[in-house]
Design a protein around this motif. Structure first.
Motif, PDB file in Angstrom:
ATOM      1  N   SER A   1       0.929  -1.122   0.042  1.00  0.00           N
ATOM      2  CA  SER A   1      -0.100   0.152   0.056  1.00  0.00           C
ATOM      3  C   SER A   1       0.851   1.116  -0.042  1.00  0.00           C
ATOM      4  O   SER A   1       0.640   2.383  -0.701  1.00  0.00           O
TER       5      SER A   1
ATOM      6  N   GLN B   1       0.877   3.856  -3.396  1.00  0.00           N
ATOM      7  CA  GLN B   1       0.694   5.257  -3.150  1.00  0.00           C
ATOM      8  C   GLN B   1       1.744   6.293  -3.834  1.00  0.00           C
ATOM      9  O   GLN B   1       1.382   7.301  -4.458  1.00  0.00           O
TER      10      GLN B   1
ATOM     11  N   LYS C   1       1.012   8.361  -7.182  1.00  0.00           N
ATOM     12  CA  LYS C   1       1.271   9.606  -7.028  1.00  0.00           C
ATOM     13  C   LYS C   1       2.013  10.349  -8.384  1.00  0.00           C
ATOM     14  O   LYS C   1       1.867  11.465  -8.770  1.00  0.00           O
TER      15      LYS C   1
END
Length: 876
Positions: free
Chosen positions: A669, A673, A677
């Protein structure tokens, strides 16, 4: 017969309407503005055609025992000096002097259009009569209504006639002349029934009673003429027409000519006791002048709206004509082809750049997002939404992690968390990003194609040029699409090539393991607002009673308020264990809907397990879904067969394996992320560089050269025949509207001059000064782009003119028998004296002036007036 109307502006107003009709007919422009006129409605053989002939004073209409009026006859009467003549709309260059030839031409033109099996046609015959013996009127003679078809007529003749009549009288600018025989019950009149269907209050209907001399002894229509039986705001007028007559002995007499019929009518009304005291308001001459006056007043009421419609139409046409004239300037020199191509490509570049940069705001842009704003919305809302949709949910990731760890270990029992499981799941997730990235490229390309199509709309005059330009731009877009997708695919491969666990934002193995060991299941963040906006709530309300509320979505809860000031909170819903799913709207649903529900089946909103919401369009639905995904509320997914198989094969796991699974999940996770991004930041930049900026450069620097490189560049500027006809039609319509506005403004100027010469001193003292007239006259019609916005209220002036009888009651008191007022003295008029009404002999031997027609109204109480003449001797 009266030769002039009593209204001093009559010679200005109705000819103005006739000029407007003539202008639009000559320009062959479709006149969508309905001009005032009078439609004559009545049953077959009710006397409609005879009324028209008596008004004109000539025999010119076809006559017969069966149906003779098979097409609407638009009859324009124009007062003129000199010889009488008529002109047909289908033969504008030919003058008809003989009225027998006019009748024959009407019959021939009717037969040319209406076949025997058709019965009637709605195609009108336009006839204009110029005569010194008529007043200015515009009348429409419509086919007579029938109950059942006669021998040889089509079965639907009744409906066809009704449709033609309704087509004319449905216009709010049309006065209805309802012709009814007096020898039938007035409440069964077909004409009044038809008029009442489109004029329920009777404000536009004028009743005409014919055949008063055929009612028989002991019967009369006095109560009807006094507006006491069937009330019409404009009242009833009785006439006696010429035709086959029978004397008191039952012998047929010869049909009278029109002068003889008028004299017979006058004698009838003066000698009949039932009509003697109201004879000055009966007869064809009074009907003629009443129609002209009422049409004038009706036009005056409609004139401001007519002018506003013309001004609005003028503004719309000015924009199109300006574009035609802008392109026409390229065709005035020997280098017209070069100038035209350079000018058109330059306009294309400006429009394309403005559409992308958002510097060209049009009225249509206020309704929906366009151009660059839609591309920005893709980058900001729709692309992140597509990325979130491919993310693994907790349960799916847990199962995959367990399977990966077991497959990596094989038959061995592992003591440490394997790195391979982490890299495997991360690479699998990064590979899934390729689909939403390519979809983002396609969405931007689609928007650019829409921008190109809109930007080339100014080239529609040259279809080949527009087609070639769009083909060149489309071909270049396809080339950039390939290059952009290759760059995006390379980006995905770059992310797969190296898993950088040294990124400063990566949580790291030690931190992940520590968070698991202390039992931390979720990283807490400060409650942040993700989105605000209006949604419609459909849960807990009846059908068609759903209301809009202002919703605030944050990282912890979903709240909604009565309005955007966020003061009156209606409800707050925690986001724990919530999901969303699409809702299929019913056959009457016009808004996209979705639902929020609890994964454990608990109530979501009060006693309801589902909260159904709706938005305005599908784009807004996608953006709200993306916002919910950012808040941790995922879409409901179907449980596939392979998912159940994986769940069954995993089986129970020991606590040590559980800690390893949680550690890998946190590592995955955290790393995803970082990748998401970077992807949200890089892909929009790559698309802008590889597609948008390159297309802008191509349009500004290379497009013109590619157009000249085509085999026949001169053929690009060939105007299509359809566009040429459209251009000529628009220019002709523009000139017609411009001339129409000039005519209306000239009427206002002339009306003020007339008002200054005939307006009584009492009216001027009441507030209409010459200074205000002069100020109004200074606002003349502005040519070209400036349109006059001021309008002279001529209605107020005519309502103040006492000689016109606008405020008198509908009829005199039946108990008060006295002769009509004598002629006014010349001193009662100003320097510009209106023409005197015609004189008819009085029954008592004197001369009696035919009074100016008045507007019939319901009787209203009036204060007593002092006597202005010697008292009338009372009869014994």
């Amino acid at each position: 017969m009266a030769t002039q109307a009593g209204n001093p502006n009559m010679e200005l107003l109705i000819p103005m309407i006739n000029q407007l009709q003539h202008i639009f007919t000559t320009a062959n422009a479709k006149l969508t503005l309905t001009l005032p006129q009078i439609a004559v409605v009545g049953a077959q053989s009710a006397g409609k055609s005879s009324v028209l002939e008596n008004i004109v004073g000539r025999d010119f209409l076809p006559r017969g025992g069966s149906m003779v009026t098979k097409r609407p006859l638009v009859l324009q009467l124009i007062t003129s000096q000199g010889q009488e003549y008529a002109v047909f709309g289908h033969k504008p260059q030919q003058r008809f002097i003989n009225y027998a030839e006019i009748r024959a031409e009407i019959e021939n033109d009717t037969k040319a259009v209406v076949r025997d099996d058709m019965g009637v046609s709605n195609m009108p015959i336009n006839l204009t009569i110029f005569s010194p013996h008529v007043v200015n009127l515009t009348l429409v003679d419509l086919p007579g209504m029938v109950k059942v078809p006669s021998q040889g007529q089509p079965a639907d003749i009744v409906k066809k006639i009704d449709d033609i009549i309704i087509e004319y009288i449905s216009n709010e600018n049309c006065l209805i002349l309802a012709v009814t025989p007096a020898n039938i019950d007035i409440v069964t009149s077909d004409a009044l029934v038809m008029a009442r269907s489109r004029d329920p209050l009777g404000k536009r209907t004028i009743g005409v009673l014919t055949k008063l001399d055929m009612m028989g002894k002991g019967h009369n229509a006095r109560e009807v003429l006094l507006n006491k039986v069937f009330v019409l705001e404009r009242g009833f007028i009785g006439v006696v027409l010429r035709g086959q007559r029978v004397d008191e002995y039952g012998r047929a007499s010869k049909e009278l000519d029109i002068p003889g019929a008028l004299e017979h009518e006058r004698q009838f009304f003066m000698n009949d006791p039932a009509y003697r005291d109201i004879a000055d308001r009966l007869g064809v001459p009074y009907l003629q002048r009443t129609l002209s006056l009422q049409l004038t007043e009706h036009i005056l009421k409609c004139l401001p709206d007519l002018k506003r419609d013309l001004q609005s139409r003028y503004r719309d046409l000015s924009k199109e004509v300006a574009e035609y004239r802008a392109t026409a300037m390229f065709e005035t020199s020997s280098t017209s082809d070069t100038k035209a191509l350079v000018g058109l490509t330059h306009e294309l570049r400006e429009d394309f750049d403005k559409a992308l940069q958002g510097s060209n705001l049009k009225e249509a842009d206020l309704k929906t997002l366009t151009g660059g704003a839609r591309i920005a919305n893709i980058f900001r809302e729709r692309f992140p939404f597509e990325l979130i949709k491919v993310e693994l949910q907790d349960k799916d990731m847990r199962n995959l992690t367990i399977v990966a760890i077991k497959n990596i270990r094989g038959f061995r029992s592992g003591l440490f968390t394997p790195d391979e499981a982490f890299e495997y799941i991360v690479q699998m997730q990064i590979s899934k990003f390729e689909e939403p990235i390519m979809k983002c490229v396609d969405m931007v390309l689609s928007e650019l194609m829409s921008v190109i199509h809109e930007a080339t709309s100014k080239m529609k005059r040259y279809p080949l040029l527009r087609q070639s330009t769009e083909e060149l731009l489309t071909q270049y877009l396809r080339e950039r699409e390939i290059a952009t997708k290759q760059a995006c695919a390379a980006y995905v491969q770059t992310q797969l090539a190296y898993i950088n666990t040294n990124n400063e934002d990566f949580i790291g193995f030690a931190s992940a393991e520590k968070s698991v060991s202390v039992g931390e299941t979720k990283r807490h963040v400060t409650n942040q607002v993700i989105r605000k906006g209006f949604l419609r709530v459909h849960t807990g309300v009846k059908l068609f009673q759903a209301k809009d509320f202002f919703f605030v979505l944050s990282t912890d809860n979903l709240s909604w308020f009565t309005d955007s000031d966020e003061k009156d909170k209606k409800y707050m819903l925690p986001l724990e264990n919530l999901k969303i799913r699409d809702v299929e709207g019913g056959f009457m649903a016009k808004r996209p809907q979705f639902a929020i529900f609890h994964t454990e089946g608990k109530n979501v909103y009060k006693e309801h397990k589902v909260l159904e919401l709706s938005v305005d369009n599908t784009e807004e639905l996608d953006t709200w879904k993306a916002s919910f995904l950012r808040a941790g509320i995922y879409l409901e997914r179907e449980l596939h067969t392979e998912d159940t198989t994986i769940t069954a094969e995993v089986g129970p796991i020991d606590p040590h394996m559980e800690r390893q699974v949680e550690t890998i999940n946190k590592l995955v996770s955290s790393y995803m992320q970082i990748v998401a991004k970077m992807t949200r930041d890089y892909i929009p930049k790559a698309i802008m560089f590889n597609i948008v900026q390159n297309v802008q450069k191509f349009v500004s620097k290379e497009l013109l050269a590619h157009l000249y490189a085509l085999p026949d560049p001169k053929a690009l500027l060939q105007e299509s025949e359809e566009e040429r006809q459209r251009r000529e039609t628009k220019i002709a319509e523009y000139e017609a509207v411009k001339s129409a506005l000039t005519i209306i403004e000239n009427f206002h100027i002339n009306a003020r001059k007339v008002a200054g010469s005939v307006m009584p001193a009492s009216v001027l003292a009441a507030g209409v000064s010459s200074a205000s007239m002069n100020n109004s006259m200074n606002n003349n019609f502005a040519p070209a782009s400036n349109i006059p916005n001021n309008s002279f209220d001529s209605t107020s002036y005519f309502q103040q003119q006492q000689p016109f009888g606008g405020n008198r009651p509908v009829s005199p008191n039946p108990q008060r028998k006295q002769p009509a007022p004598m002629n006014p003295t010349p001193m009662s008029f100003s320097a510009r004296e209106p023409p005197q009404p015609p004189i008819r002999p009085n029954a008592m031997g004197g001369n009696q002036a035919l009074p100016t027609p008045m507007m019939p109204q319901r009787p209203i109480p009036v204060p007593p007036r002092p006597l202005e003449r010697p008292p009338v001797p009372q009869r014994n």
